[in-house]
Design a protein around this motif. Structure first.
Motif, PDB file in Angstrom:
ATOM      1  N   GLY A 259       0.795  -1.226   0.000  1.00  0.00           N
ATOM      2  CA  GLY A 259       0.000   0.000   0.000  1.00  0.00           C
ATOM      3  C   GLY A 259       0.824   1.270   0.000  1.00  0.00           C
ATOM      4  N   ALA A 260       2.110   1.144   0.331  1.00  0.00           N
ATOM      5  CA  ALA A 260       3.028   2.281   0.301  1.00  0.00           C
ATOM      6  C   ALA A 260       4.425   1.732   0.102  1.00  0.00           C
ATOM      7  CB  ALA A 260       2.941   3.090   1.591  1.00  0.00           C
ATOM      8  N   GLY A 261       5.331   2.617  -0.322  1.00  0.00           N
ATOM      9  CA  GLY A 261       6.706   2.180  -0.524  1.00  0.00           C
ATOM     10  C   GLY A 261       7.239   2.647  -1.859  1.00  0.00           C
ATOM     11  N   PRO A 262       8.526   2.461  -2.094  1.00  0.00           N
ATOM     12  CA  PRO A 262       9.166   3.029  -3.279  1.00  0.00           C
ATOM     13  C   PRO A 262       8.776   2.399  -4.601  1.00  0.00           C
ATOM     14  CG  PRO A 262      10.730   1.708  -2.026  1.00  0.00           C
ATOM     15  CD  PRO A 262       9.500   1.823  -1.191  1.00  0.00           C
ATOM     16  N   THR A 263       8.126   1.231  -4.597  1.00  0.00           N
ATOM     17  CA  THR A 263       7.758   0.604  -5.871  1.00  0.00           C
ATOM     18  C   THR A 263       6.302   0.833  -6.259  1.00  0.00           C
ATOM     19  OG1 THR A 263       7.112  -1.540  -4.908  1.00  0.00           O
ATOM     20  CG2 THR A 263       9.457  -1.205  -5.421  1.00  0.00           C
ATOM     21  N   LEU A 264       5.534   1.475  -5.391  1.00  0.00           N
ATOM     22  CA  LEU A 264       4.108   1.645  -5.679  1.00  0.00           C
ATOM     23  C   LEU A 264       3.877   2.504  -6.911  1.00  0.00           C
ATOM     24  CD1 LEU A 264       1.113   1.324  -5.071  1.00  0.00           C
ATOM     25  CD2 LEU A 264       1.327   3.177  -3.391  1.00  0.00           C
ATOM     26  N   ALA A 265       4.565   3.637  -7.022  1.00  0.00           N
ATOM     27  CA  ALA A 265       4.325   4.544  -8.151  1.00  0.00           C
ATOM     28  C   ALA A 265       4.596   3.856  -9.483  1.00  0.00           C
ATOM     29  CB  ALA A 265       5.197   5.790  -8.008  1.00  0.00           C
ATOM     30  N   ALA A 269       1.890   3.176 -12.517  1.00  0.00           N
ATOM     31  CA  ALA A 269       2.179   3.622 -13.878  1.00  0.00           C
ATOM     32  C   ALA A 269       2.078   2.463 -14.862  1.00  0.00           C
ATOM     33  CB  ALA A 269       3.577   4.243 -13.935  1.00  0.00           C
ATOM     34  N   LEU A 270       2.526   1.280 -14.456  1.00  0.00           N
ATOM     35  CA  LEU A 270       2.428   0.113 -15.325  1.00  0.00           C
ATOM     36  C   LEU A 270       0.974  -0.270 -15.566  1.00  0.00           C
ATOM     37  CD1 LEU A 270       3.711  -2.188 -16.906  1.00  0.00           C
ATOM     38  CD2 LEU A 270       3.974  -3.431 -14.745  1.00  0.00           C
ATOM     39  N   ALA A 271       0.141  -0.198 -14.530  1.00  0.00           N
ATOM     40  CA  ALA A 271      -1.280  -0.492 -14.701  1.00  0.00           C
ATOM     41  C   ALA A 271      -1.920   0.453 -15.706  1.00  0.00           C
ATOM     42  CB  ALA A 271      -1.996  -0.405 -13.352  1.00  0.00           C
ATOM     43  N   ARG A 272      -1.559   1.723 -15.615  1.00  0.00           N
ATOM     44  CA  ARG A 272      -2.124   2.701 -16.558  1.00  0.00           C
ATOM     45  C   ARG A 272      -1.638   2.431 -17.981  1.00  0.00           C
ATOM     46  NH1 ARG A 272      -1.051   7.445 -12.257  1.00  0.00           N
ATOM     47  NH2 ARG A 272      -3.076   7.370 -11.190  1.00  0.00           N
ATOM     48  N   ARG A 273      -0.393   2.027 -18.105  1.00  0.00           N
ATOM     49  CA  ARG A 273       0.130   1.720 -19.441  1.00  0.00           C
ATOM     50  C   ARG A 273      -0.593   0.516 -20.040  1.00  0.00           C
ATOM     51  NH1 ARG A 273       6.503   0.694 -21.132  1.00  0.00           N
ATOM     52  NH2 ARG A 273       6.079  -0.234 -23.169  1.00  0.00           N
ATOM     53  N   VAL A 274      -0.829  -0.506 -19.223  1.00  0.00           N
ATOM     54  CA  VAL A 274      -1.496  -1.714 -19.709  1.00  0.00           C
ATOM     55  C   VAL A 274      -2.928  -1.405 -20.131  1.00  0.00           C
ATOM     56  CG1 VAL A 274      -2.395  -3.968 -19.004  1.00  0.00           C
ATOM     57  CG2 VAL A 274      -0.050  -3.321 -18.418  1.00  0.00           C
ATOM     58  N   THR A 275      -3.684  -0.730 -19.274  1.00  0.00           N
ATOM     59  CA  THR A 275      -5.068  -0.435 -19.620  1.00  0.00           C
ATOM     60  C   THR A 275      -5.150   0.572 -20.762  1.00  0.00           C
ATOM     61  OG1 THR A 275      -5.177   1.251 -17.871  1.00  0.00           O
ATOM     62  CG2 THR A 275      -5.915  -0.979 -17.315  1.00  0.00           C
ATOM     63  N   GLY A 276      -4.179   1.483 -20.814  1.00  0.00           N
ATOM     64  CA  GLY A 276      -4.165   2.453 -21.910  1.00  0.00           C
ATOM     65  C   GLY A 276      -3.926   1.816 -23.260  1.00  0.00           C
ATOM     66  N   ALA A 277      -3.289   0.637 -23.262  1.00  0.00           N
ATOM     67  CA  ALA A 277      -3.043  -0.098 -24.502  1.00  0.00           C
ATOM     68  C   ALA A 277      -4.193  -1.052 -24.846  1.00  0.00           C
ATOM     69  CB  ALA A 277      -1.733  -0.885 -24.388  1.00  0.00           C
ATOM     70  N   GLY A 278      -5.269  -1.007 -24.043  1.00  0.00           N
ATOM     71  CA  GLY A 278      -6.436  -1.834 -24.342  1.00  0.00           C
ATOM     72  C   GLY A 278      -6.431  -3.200 -23.698  1.00  0.00           C
ATOM     73  N   ALA A 279      -5.456  -3.474 -22.835  1.00  0.00           N
ATOM     74  CA  ALA A 279      -5.406  -4.754 -22.128  1.00  0.00           C
ATOM     75  C   ALA A 279      -5.961  -4.569 -20.713  1.00  0.00           C
ATOM     76  CB  ALA A 279      -3.976  -5.276 -22.082  1.00  0.00           C
ATOM     77  N   ARG A 280      -6.114  -5.681 -20.014  1.00  0.00           N
ATOM     78  CA  ARG A 280      -6.646  -5.626 -18.658  1.00  0.00           C
ATOM     79  C   ARG A 280      -5.516  -5.729 -17.637  1.00  0.00           C
ATOM     80  NH1 ARG A 280     -10.045 -10.668 -18.941  1.00  0.00           N
ATOM     81  NH2 ARG A 280      -8.751 -10.997 -20.785  1.00  0.00           N
ATOM     82  N   ALA A 281      -5.622  -4.907 -16.593  1.00  0.00           N
ATOM     83  CA  ALA A 281      -4.659  -4.941 -15.492  1.00  0.00           C
ATOM     84  C   ALA A 281      -5.439  -5.137 -14.198  1.00  0.00           C
ATOM     85  CB  ALA A 281      -3.850  -3.650 -15.439  1.00  0.00           C
ATOM     86  N   GLY A 285      -3.401  -5.423  -3.934  1.00  0.00           N
ATOM     87  CA  GLY A 285      -2.828  -4.458  -3.008  1.00  0.00           C
ATOM     88  C   GLY A 285      -2.664  -3.106  -3.674  1.00  0.00           C
ATOM     89  N   GLY A 286      -1.695  -2.332  -3.191  1.00  0.00           N
ATOM     90  CA  GLY A 286      -1.442  -1.030  -3.797  1.00  0.00           C
ATOM     91  C   GLY A 286      -2.406   0.061  -3.381  1.00  0.00           C
ATOM     92  N   GLY A 287      -3.334  -0.245  -2.466  1.00  0.00           N
ATOM     93  CA  GLY A 287      -4.259   0.759  -1.971  1.00  0.00           C
ATOM     94  C   GLY A 287      -5.157   1.333  -3.057  1.00  0.00           C
ATOM     95  N   THR A 288      -5.690   2.520  -2.800  1.00  0.00           N
ATOM     96  CA  THR A 288      -6.628   3.135  -3.732  1.00  0.00           C
ATOM     97  C   THR A 288      -5.945   3.570  -5.020  1.00  0.00           C
ATOM     98  OG1 THR A 288      -6.303   5.267  -2.625  1.00  0.00           O
ATOM     99  CG2 THR A 288      -8.150   3.917  -1.883  1.00  0.00           C
ATOM    100  N   GLU A 289      -4.623   3.840  -4.962  1.00  0.00           N
ATOM    101  CA  GLU A 289      -3.923   4.278  -6.166  1.00  0.00           C
ATOM    102  C   GLU A 289      -3.913   3.185  -7.230  1.00  0.00           C
ATOM    103  OE1 GLU A 289      -0.255   6.722  -5.905  1.00  0.00           O
ATOM    104  OE2 GLU A 289      -0.386   6.245  -3.766  1.00  0.00           O
ATOM    105  N   LEU A 290      -3.529   1.976  -6.848  1.00  0.00           N
ATOM    106  CA  LEU A 290      -3.485   0.887  -7.818  1.00  0.00           C
ATOM    107  C   LEU A 290      -4.888   0.464  -8.215  1.00  0.00           C
ATOM    108  CD1 LEU A 290      -1.832  -1.028  -9.512  1.00  0.00           C
ATOM    109  CD2 LEU A 290      -1.658  -2.574  -7.543  1.00  0.00           C
ATOM    110  N   ALA A 291      -5.804   0.421  -7.265  1.00  0.00           N
ATOM    111  CA  ALA A 291      -7.184   0.054  -7.587  1.00  0.00           C
ATOM    112  C   ALA A 291      -7.782   1.020  -8.604  1.00  0.00           C
ATOM    113  CB  ALA A 291      -8.032   0.024  -6.318  1.00  0.00           C
ATOM    114  N   GLY A 292      -7.461   2.309  -8.464  1.00  0.00           N
ATOM    115  CA  GLY A 292      -8.001   3.302  -9.381  1.00  0.00           C
ATOM    116  C   GLY A 292      -7.448   3.196 -10.785  1.00  0.00           C
TER     117      GLY A 292
END
Length: 344
Positions: A259-265, A269-281, A285-292
């Protein structure tokens, strides 16, 4: 029908409490044994190897000691002597009876290493008998072939090992882990949505980094074992170097982070890249940031990064058990597998 795997997932909070109660009083023994060592060598296979990856990141990041993963074939196949003076060799085996791991730990001791065993096999197991110090976990008997409670209790033992090595952490965080797991078991998040999203695919990429990398590897292994998916466990740094090309509308990504730490950001960003390319991510974990940023998400534990992997694996275990049943498979007895694996 409740599977054995599902029942054993539910036993993890109690198993962790029992393991921590047994091992925390032994921190001074660890400190005394490790006092003349300068680096660690982990000896393991399979799920235990994934646990060792957690140990490596934790001890390097928080205790400042160099760690490496052994190649057991150097001892058992090539039979080559290596200078291990100043090394603390830590062997992990859930059963304590895997001959290759027992032989490799004995080899390490013969090469000059101090030795530690982490096993659920008890103090009478061959691995415990071969070690200078045995940290025996208290998971109880595990009947389902896919490891669940034996894995999380190994992580607990590694956390105690890190304390004995002087890790700069708050030992009190360990007290929060069992209750955090219990909450995850009761409230795993969008489990049904993720199960349905993976029900018809043949492959999935599972990715995390740092402390969460071990969880990515172990989740991928569980999906291979029990769901027969072509699951690829990768650090997201490695994923971005080329294999991300396999992530598409037919091959989703499962992304893991505390939910926090140096690898969360980077995970977000990887989740956004995957969904932005039309795939599912799908997030774990990752708290609300990754869920969003994800297509759907499984909850993670409300724990600091250094102990988060003990909770992060629980959603992956629940996903594996539910997905296996959704695909008409028995998660308790995957084809071709046994509880104790022997290698030639």
């Amino acid at each position: 029908m409740t599977t054995m795997m599902r029942a054993e997932i539910a036993e993890q909070p109690a198993a962790l409490r029992a393991t921590l109660d047994a091992l925390l009083p032994r921190v001074e023994e660890i400190r005394a044994l490790a006092g003349r060592t300068r680096q660690l060598l982990f000896v393991a296979r399979g799920t235990s190897d994934n646990a060792a990856v957690y140990g490596r990141y934790l001890i390097e990041a928080r205790a400042g000691r160099l760690c490496s993963l052994a190649a057991p074939s150097i001892a058992t196949t090539y039979r080559r002597r290596v200078d291990l003076d100043g090394v603390l060799a830590v062997a992990l085996s859930q059963s304590g009876r895997t001959e290759e791991i027992v032989e490799t730990l004995a080899w390490a001791r013969d090469c000059g290493a101090r030795t530690v065993a982490i096993t659920n096999g008890g103090p009478e197991s061959p691995l415990a008998a071969a070690a200078d110090l045995a940290l025996c976990t208290e998971a109880g008997e595990e009947k389902a072939v896919p490891a669940t409670k034996t894995y999380t209790t190994q992580l607990a033992a590694l956390a105690v090992l890190a304390l004995g090595l002087g890790a700069e952490v708050d030992a009190g965080d360990l007290d929060r882990v069992p209750d955090a797991l219990a909450r995850l078991i009761d409230r795993p998040g969008d489990l049904d949505a993720v199960v349905e999203g993976l029900a018809e695919v043949t492959g999935v990429v599972v990715s995390g980094r740092g402390m969460a990398f071990s969880t990515a590897l172990e989740t991928a292994l569980k999906l291979k074992e029990a769901c027969y998916l072509h699951a690829m466990g990768l650090s997201y740094a490695d994923l971005l170097h080329g294999p991300i090309a396999v992530v598409d509308e037919l091959t989703p990504a499962l992304l893991v982070a505390a939910g926090a730490g140096p690898t969360l950001a980077g995970t977000v960003a990887l989740a956004r890249r995957v969904t932005g390319a039309g795939a599912r991510a799908y997030g774990v974990g990752g708290g609300t940031e990754l869920a969003g940023a994800a297509t759907a998400a499984l909850n993670g534990p409300d724990l600091p990064e250094w102990v988060a992997p003990m909770g992060l694996i629980v959603p992956g275990q629940l996903l594996t058990e539910a997905l296996a049943r959704r695909r008409g498979l028995d998660p308790d007895s995957p084809r071709g597998l046994n509880k104790v694996t022997q290698t030639g």
